[in-house]
Design an enzyme around this catalytic site. Structure first.
Site, PDB file in Angstrom:
ATOM      1  CE1 TYR A  31      -9.212 -25.957   6.651  1.00  0.00           C
ATOM      2  CE2 TYR A  31      -7.692 -26.540   4.882  1.00  0.00           C
ATOM      3  CZ  TYR A  31      -8.222 -25.592   5.752  1.00  0.00           C
ATOM      4  OH  TYR A  31      -7.785 -24.299   5.710  1.00  0.00           O
ATOM      5  NE  ARG A  50     -15.120 -23.375   2.121  1.00  0.00           N
ATOM      6  CZ  ARG A  50     -14.871 -22.439   3.043  1.00  0.00           C
ATOM      7  NH1 ARG A  50     -14.564 -21.209   2.666  1.00  0.00           N
ATOM      8  NH2 ARG A  50     -14.964 -22.725   4.331  1.00  0.00           N
ATOM      9  CG  HIS A 105       5.219 -38.034  -6.095  1.00  0.00           C
ATOM     10  ND1 HIS A 105       6.299 -38.701  -5.572  1.00  0.00           N
ATOM     11  CD2 HIS A 105       5.382 -36.728  -5.751  1.00  0.00           C
ATOM     12  CE1 HIS A 105       7.093 -37.852  -4.941  1.00  0.00           C
ATOM     13  NE2 HIS A 105       6.556 -36.644  -5.029  1.00  0.00           N
ATOM     14  CE  LYS A 150     -11.688 -24.466   4.827  1.00  0.00           C
ATOM     15  NZ  LYS A 150     -11.100 -23.128   4.926  1.00  0.00           N
ATOM     16  CD  GLU A 182      -6.784 -16.354   0.548  1.00  0.00           C
ATOM     17  OE1 GLU A 182      -7.932 -16.491   0.994  1.00  0.00           O
ATOM     18  OE2 GLU A 182      -6.177 -17.261  -0.050  1.00  0.00           O
TER      19      GLU A 182
END
Length: 287
Positions: A31, A50, A105, A150, A182
Protein backbone atom coordinates in the site's frame (compact mmCIF):
# COMPACT_ATOMS: atom_id res chain seq x y z
CA UNK A 1 -17.62 8.93 -1.39
CA UNK A 2 -16.13 7.93 -4.75
CA UNK A 3 -13.43 5.24 -4.75
CA UNK A 4 -11.35 3.51 -7.43
CA UNK A 5 -11.38 -0.24 -7.98
CA UNK A 6 -9.80 -2.06 -10.91
CA UNK A 7 -10.29 0.64 -13.52
CA UNK A 8 -13.58 2.07 -12.28
CA UNK A 9 -14.62 5.01 -10.13
CA UNK A 10 -17.69 4.08 -8.15
CA UNK A 11 -19.46 4.76 -4.83
CA UNK A 12 -17.80 3.13 -1.84
CA UNK A 13 -20.89 1.01 -1.12
CA UNK A 14 -20.64 -0.56 -4.58
CA UNK A 15 -16.94 -1.50 -4.38
CA UNK A 16 -16.65 -5.28 -3.99
CA UNK A 17 -13.61 -7.58 -3.81
CA UNK A 18 -13.64 -11.39 -3.73
CA UNK A 19 -13.17 -13.02 -0.34
CA UNK A 20 -10.52 -15.16 -2.07
CA UNK A 21 -8.41 -12.13 -2.97
CA UNK A 22 -4.89 -12.83 -1.73
CA UNK A 23 -4.85 -9.53 0.08
CA UNK A 24 -7.69 -10.82 2.26
CA UNK A 25 -6.50 -14.41 2.59
CA UNK A 26 -2.73 -13.84 2.95
CA UNK A 27 -2.14 -10.10 3.35
CA UNK A 28 -0.37 -10.49 0.00
CA UNK A 29 -0.10 -6.91 -1.18
CA UNK A 30 1.36 -3.47 -0.61
CA UNK A 31 0.00 0.00 0.00
CA UNK A 32 0.91 3.66 -0.17
CA UNK A 33 -0.53 6.78 1.46
CA UNK A 34 -0.35 10.17 -0.24
CA UNK A 35 -1.20 13.40 1.60
CA UNK A 36 -3.10 15.96 -0.44
CA UNK A 37 -3.19 19.67 0.42
CA UNK A 38 -5.73 21.96 -1.27
CA UNK A 39 -6.33 19.31 -3.91
CA UNK A 40 -2.63 18.86 -4.75
CA UNK A 41 -0.78 15.63 -3.88
CA UNK A 42 2.39 16.13 -1.85
CA UNK A 43 5.55 14.63 -3.36
CA UNK A 44 3.57 12.25 -5.54
CA UNK A 45 6.61 11.07 -7.51
CA UNK A 46 8.36 10.04 -4.29
CA UNK A 47 5.29 8.11 -3.15
CA UNK A 48 4.99 6.34 -6.49
CA UNK A 49 8.70 5.50 -6.38
CA UNK A 50 8.20 3.92 -2.94
CA UNK A 51 5.17 2.02 -4.25
CA UNK A 52 7.33 0.61 -7.04
CA UNK A 53 9.97 -0.41 -4.50
CA UNK A 54 7.35 -2.24 -2.43
CA UNK A 55 5.92 -3.99 -5.49
CA UNK A 56 9.40 -5.08 -6.52
CA UNK A 57 9.97 -6.33 -2.97
CA UNK A 58 7.05 -8.76 -3.20
CA UNK A 59 7.68 -9.65 -6.86
CA UNK A 60 4.44 -8.14 -8.12
CA UNK A 61 4.44 -6.36 -11.48
CA UNK A 62 3.25 -2.77 -11.34
CA UNK A 63 -0.18 -2.68 -13.02
CA UNK A 64 0.23 0.97 -14.11
CA UNK A 65 2.86 3.35 -15.41
CA UNK A 66 3.74 6.46 -13.41
CA UNK A 67 1.65 8.55 -15.81
CA UNK A 68 -1.34 6.23 -15.38
CA UNK A 69 -1.05 6.29 -11.61
CA UNK A 70 -0.83 10.08 -11.63
CA UNK A 71 -3.91 10.40 -13.85
CA UNK A 72 -6.00 8.05 -11.71
CA UNK A 73 -4.93 9.64 -8.43
CA UNK A 74 -5.71 13.15 -9.69
CA UNK A 75 -9.10 11.95 -10.90
CA UNK A 76 -9.85 10.42 -7.51
CA UNK A 77 -8.82 13.63 -5.74
CA UNK A 78 -11.08 15.71 -8.01
CA UNK A 79 -14.07 13.50 -7.20
CA UNK A 80 -13.97 14.27 -3.46
CA UNK A 81 -15.76 17.20 -1.84
CA UNK A 82 -12.91 18.00 0.59
CA UNK A 83 -9.62 19.67 -0.35
CA UNK A 84 -7.14 18.21 2.15
CA UNK A 85 -7.06 14.46 1.67
CA UNK A 86 -5.25 11.27 2.52
CA UNK A 87 -5.21 9.03 -0.56
CA UNK A 88 -4.80 5.34 0.21
CA UNK A 89 -3.51 3.04 -2.55
CA UNK A 90 -3.55 -0.74 -2.25
CA UNK A 91 -2.34 -3.34 -4.74
CA UNK A 92 -2.77 -7.05 -4.02
CA UNK A 93 -1.76 -10.09 -6.03
CA UNK A 94 -5.42 -10.64 -6.90
CA UNK A 95 -7.85 -13.55 -6.88
CA UNK A 96 -7.13 -17.11 -8.11
CA UNK A 97 -8.83 -17.93 -11.38
CA UNK A 98 -11.02 -20.96 -12.10
CA UNK A 99 -9.13 -24.23 -11.83
CA UNK A 100 -6.54 -22.90 -9.35
CA UNK A 101 -6.45 -23.80 -5.64
CA UNK A 102 -8.59 -21.46 -3.55
CA UNK A 103 -5.72 -21.06 -1.09
CA UNK A 104 -2.12 -21.82 -2.02
CA UNK A 105 0.95 -20.03 -0.69
CA UNK A 106 2.68 -20.11 -4.09
CA UNK A 107 1.97 -17.25 -6.50
CA UNK A 108 -0.92 -18.06 -8.85
CA UNK A 109 -0.32 -17.66 -12.60
CA UNK A 110 -2.38 -15.52 -14.94
CA UNK A 111 -3.99 -13.53 -12.15
CA UNK A 112 -4.65 -9.79 -12.43
CA UNK A 113 -3.72 -7.68 -9.40
CA UNK A 114 -6.44 -5.91 -7.46
CA UNK A 115 -5.99 -2.12 -7.40
CA UNK A 116 -8.01 -0.14 -4.86
CA UNK A 117 -7.84 3.53 -3.91
CA UNK A 118 -9.87 5.78 -1.67
CA UNK A 119 -9.52 9.26 -0.18
CA UNK A 120 -10.52 10.49 3.24
CA UNK A 121 -10.15 13.91 4.89
CA UNK A 122 -6.58 14.63 5.98
CA UNK A 123 -6.52 15.71 9.60
CA UNK A 124 -3.17 17.00 10.86
CA UNK A 125 -2.22 18.07 14.37
CA UNK A 126 -3.46 21.43 15.58
CA UNK A 127 -1.07 24.15 16.80
CA UNK A 128 -2.27 23.46 20.35
CA UNK A 129 -1.46 19.76 20.01
CA UNK A 130 1.99 20.53 18.65
CA UNK A 131 2.62 22.99 21.48
CA UNK A 132 1.73 20.32 24.04
CA UNK A 133 3.53 17.39 22.44
CA UNK A 134 2.64 13.74 23.01
CA UNK A 135 3.77 10.81 25.11
CA UNK A 136 5.12 7.51 23.83
CA UNK A 137 6.02 4.08 25.13
CA UNK A 138 8.87 1.84 24.06
CA UNK A 139 8.80 -1.80 23.00
CA UNK A 140 10.99 -4.43 21.43
CA UNK A 141 10.65 -4.45 17.65
CA UNK A 142 9.41 -7.97 16.94
CA UNK A 143 8.35 -7.46 13.31
CA UNK A 144 9.67 -9.32 10.27
CA UNK A 145 12.96 -8.37 8.62
CA UNK A 146 11.59 -6.59 5.54
CA UNK A 147 10.04 -3.56 7.21
CA UNK A 148 11.11 -1.36 4.29
CA UNK A 149 8.36 -2.96 2.19
CA UNK A 150 5.08 -1.13 2.76
CA UNK A 151 3.13 -4.38 3.09
CA UNK A 152 -0.56 -4.51 3.97
CA UNK A 153 0.10 -7.26 6.54
CA UNK A 154 0.54 -4.86 9.47
CA UNK A 155 -0.56 -7.01 12.41
CA UNK A 156 2.73 -6.57 14.30
CA UNK A 157 2.55 -2.78 13.87
CA UNK A 158 -1.07 -2.77 15.05
CA UNK A 159 -0.22 -4.67 18.21
CA UNK A 160 2.72 -2.40 18.93
CA UNK A 161 0.70 0.76 18.32
CA UNK A 162 -2.07 -0.57 20.58
CA UNK A 163 0.44 -0.70 23.43
CA UNK A 164 0.70 3.07 23.14
CA UNK A 165 -3.07 3.51 22.93
CA UNK A 166 -3.55 1.32 26.03
CA UNK A 167 -1.11 3.61 27.88
CA UNK A 168 -2.91 6.75 26.72
CA UNK A 169 -0.03 7.70 24.43
CA UNK A 170 0.37 8.52 20.75
CA UNK A 171 3.12 6.17 19.61
CA UNK A 172 5.33 3.18 20.38
CA UNK A 173 9.06 3.73 19.90
CA UNK A 174 10.61 0.47 18.73
CA UNK A 175 14.02 -0.90 19.64
CA UNK A 176 15.78 -3.90 18.08
CA UNK A 177 19.01 -5.36 19.47
CA UNK A 178 19.55 -2.24 21.54
CA UNK A 179 19.08 0.26 18.71
CA UNK A 180 16.26 2.53 17.55
CA UNK A 181 14.35 1.45 14.47
CA UNK A 182 11.18 3.58 14.18
CA UNK A 183 7.71 4.11 15.57
CA UNK A 184 4.82 1.73 15.04
CA UNK A 185 3.37 4.22 12.52
CA UNK A 186 6.07 6.88 12.22
CA UNK A 187 9.76 7.61 11.99
CA UNK A 188 11.61 8.74 15.12
CA UNK A 189 14.25 11.47 15.38
CA UNK A 190 16.55 12.13 18.34
CA UNK A 191 18.04 15.51 19.25
CA UNK A 192 21.05 15.82 21.54
CA UNK A 193 23.24 18.88 22.07
CA UNK A 194 21.68 20.64 19.08
CA UNK A 195 22.26 17.75 16.66
CA UNK A 196 19.34 16.03 14.92
CA UNK A 197 19.94 12.28 14.62
CA UNK A 198 18.07 9.73 12.53
CA UNK A 199 18.55 5.98 12.13
CA UNK A 200 19.77 5.08 8.63
CA UNK A 201 17.44 3.55 6.04
CA UNK A 202 17.56 -0.23 6.14
CA UNK A 203 15.37 -3.29 5.77
CA UNK A 204 14.45 -2.88 9.45
CA UNK A 205 12.53 0.36 8.98
CA UNK A 206 10.26 2.14 6.54
CA UNK A 207 11.68 5.55 5.72
CA UNK A 208 8.83 7.98 5.29
CA UNK A 209 8.56 10.83 2.82
CA UNK A 210 8.43 13.19 5.82
CA UNK A 211 11.67 11.60 7.08
CA UNK A 212 13.31 12.57 3.79
CA UNK A 213 11.93 16.12 3.92
CA UNK A 214 13.18 16.65 7.48
CA UNK A 215 16.72 15.67 6.50
CA UNK A 216 16.56 17.86 3.38
CA UNK A 217 15.41 20.83 5.46
CA UNK A 218 18.14 20.23 8.05
CA UNK A 219 20.77 20.28 5.29
CA UNK A 220 19.27 23.34 3.57
CA UNK A 221 19.12 25.37 6.80
CA UNK A 222 22.46 24.35 8.30
CA UNK A 223 20.93 22.39 11.18
CA UNK A 224 23.52 19.89 12.39
CA UNK A 225 22.32 16.36 11.71
CA UNK A 226 23.55 12.79 11.55
CA UNK A 227 22.18 9.63 9.98
CA UNK A 228 23.58 6.70 11.92
CA UNK A 229 22.67 3.88 14.26
CA UNK A 230 21.16 5.26 17.48
CA UNK A 231 21.55 3.27 20.69
CA UNK A 232 18.71 2.91 23.19
CA UNK A 233 20.65 4.97 25.74
CA UNK A 234 20.70 7.88 23.28
CA UNK A 235 16.94 7.64 22.86
CA UNK A 236 16.36 7.69 26.61
CA UNK A 237 18.89 10.47 27.17
CA UNK A 238 17.68 12.69 24.32
CA UNK A 239 17.07 16.41 24.71
CA UNK A 240 14.21 16.04 22.19
CA UNK A 241 12.38 13.18 20.51
CA UNK A 242 10.20 13.63 17.42
CA UNK A 243 7.79 11.39 15.59
CA UNK A 244 7.25 12.20 11.91
CA UNK A 245 4.66 11.04 9.40
CA UNK A 246 2.37 12.38 6.71
CA UNK A 247 -0.41 13.06 9.21
CA UNK A 248 1.61 13.92 12.34
CA UNK A 249 4.17 15.92 10.30
CA UNK A 250 6.72 16.84 13.03
CA UNK A 251 5.38 16.04 16.48
CA UNK A 252 7.43 16.32 19.67
CA UNK A 253 7.43 13.37 22.06
CA UNK A 254 7.65 14.95 25.51
CA UNK A 255 7.55 11.77 27.63
CA UNK A 256 8.77 8.22 27.00
CA UNK A 257 7.62 5.41 29.29
CA UNK A 258 6.42 8.02 31.77
CA UNK A 259 9.79 9.80 31.92
CA UNK A 260 10.03 13.39 30.60
CA UNK A 261 12.11 13.87 27.46
CA UNK A 262 14.44 16.80 28.05
CA UNK A 263 12.45 19.55 29.76
CA UNK A 264 9.21 17.66 29.16
CA UNK A 265 7.95 20.17 26.58
CA UNK A 266 8.49 20.49 22.81
CA UNK A 267 12.06 21.61 22.26
CA UNK A 268 13.34 24.52 20.18
CA UNK A 269 14.52 22.36 17.28
CA UNK A 270 11.15 20.61 17.05
CA UNK A 271 9.40 23.97 16.81
CA UNK A 272 11.90 25.27 14.28
CA UNK A 273 11.68 22.17 12.10
CA UNK A 274 7.88 22.27 12.18
CA UNK A 275 7.94 25.92 11.05
CA UNK A 276 10.36 25.06 8.23
CA UNK A 277 8.19 22.12 7.21
CA UNK A 278 5.04 24.24 7.07
CA UNK A 279 6.80 26.84 4.92
CA UNK A 280 8.21 24.16 2.63
CA UNK A 281 4.80 22.52 2.30
CA UNK A 282 3.20 25.81 1.26
CA UNK A 283 5.96 26.43 -1.28
CA UNK A 284 5.44 23.00 -2.80
CA UNK A 285 1.70 23.51 -3.01
CA UNK A 286 2.17 26.85 -4.81
CA UNK A 287 4.64 25.45 -7.35
Amino acid sequence: MSVYLNGQFLPLAEAKVSVLDRGFVFGDGVYELVPVYSGKPFRLDAHLHRLQFSLDGIRLANPHSVAEWRERILQLIARQDFADQSVYIQVTRGTPVEGQPLRDHAFPHGVSPTVFMFAQPLVTATPAQKAAGVCAVSALDNRWLRCNIKAISLLANLLLRQQAVDAGCAETVMLRDGFLTEGAASNIFVVKDGVVRAPPPSSLMLTGITYDVVLELAAAHDIPHEVRAIAEAEVRGADELWMTSSTKEIMAIVALDGVPVGAGVPGPLAMRMDALYQTFKQQVMRS
